[in-house]
Design a protein around this motif. Sequence first.
Motif, short mmCIF file in Angstrom:
data_model
loop_
_atom_site.label_atom_id
_atom_site.label_comp_id
_atom_site.label_asym_id
_atom_site.label_seq_id
_atom_site.Cartn_x
_atom_site.Cartn_y
_atom_site.Cartn_z
N VAL A 261 4.44 -19.98 -45.22
CA VAL A 261 5.65 -19.18 -45.27
C VAL A 261 5.73 -18.31 -44.01
CG1 VAL A 261 6.97 -17.44 -46.53
CG2 VAL A 261 5.64 -19.14 -47.80
N LEU B 182 8.06 -22.92 -44.66
CA LEU B 182 9.08 -22.33 -45.51
C LEU B 182 9.44 -20.98 -44.91
CD1 LEU B 182 7.43 -23.06 -48.98
CD2 LEU B 182 9.04 -24.49 -47.71
N THR C 86 11.35 -17.11 -44.84
CA THR C 86 11.85 -15.94 -45.56
C THR C 86 12.10 -14.85 -44.54
OG1 THR C 86 11.46 -14.46 -47.43
CG2 THR C 86 9.57 -14.93 -46.03
N ILE D 32 8.07 -14.01 -49.87
CA ILE D 32 7.06 -15.07 -49.88
C ILE D 32 7.11 -15.83 -51.20
CG2 ILE D 32 4.58 -15.55 -49.89
CD1 ILE D 32 4.32 -13.09 -47.98
N ALA E 252 10.26 -17.99 -51.41
CA ALA E 252 10.15 -19.17 -50.56
C ALA E 252 9.24 -20.22 -51.19
CB ALA E 252 9.63 -18.78 -49.17
N LEU E 253 8.10 -19.79 -51.73
CA LEU E 253 7.19 -20.72 -52.39
C LEU E 253 7.81 -21.34 -53.63
CD1 LEU E 253 3.79 -18.82 -52.06
CD2 LEU E 253 4.46 -20.93 -50.88
#
Length: 133
Positions: free
Chosen positions: A38, A70, A72, A81, A84-85
């Motif tokens: 991320v 990913l 953010t 975070i 995004a995950l």
Amino acid sequence: MFIKILAAIDGKDTSMKALMEAKHIAISNHGTLRIVYVATEETDPKASLKLLAQAKSTIGDGVALDTRVLYTEAMYGVTGIVDALANGAREWGADLVVLGSSHRQALERWVIGSVAEQLLSKIDASLLVVRSQ
């Protein structure tokens, strides 16, 4: 059985230990491993790609895998975070998400929580948290 395993890394030893656990699970289940990192707008894109390349090299052959960055926004901190995950896991259809534990101090964990705790409420996939010990 876990077929799509998403492993989140951050460059710390614990996340690399978690990555190795994810590898073993993927191999055992003939699954696919997706390694994610991320990043924020402040993150050097070359550093993100280098970290993912190192993780991919660490895994080596014997498992189907791919990597993703990913994104953010930095101002959202841990929540960004987690989001995004969660979005990455959901969009890919992950069966299992694997993370390393960062061992926050009690006050810090109470104030901002942990990524694992927040992520658990946002995904349908199983979650494996790997400790450093």
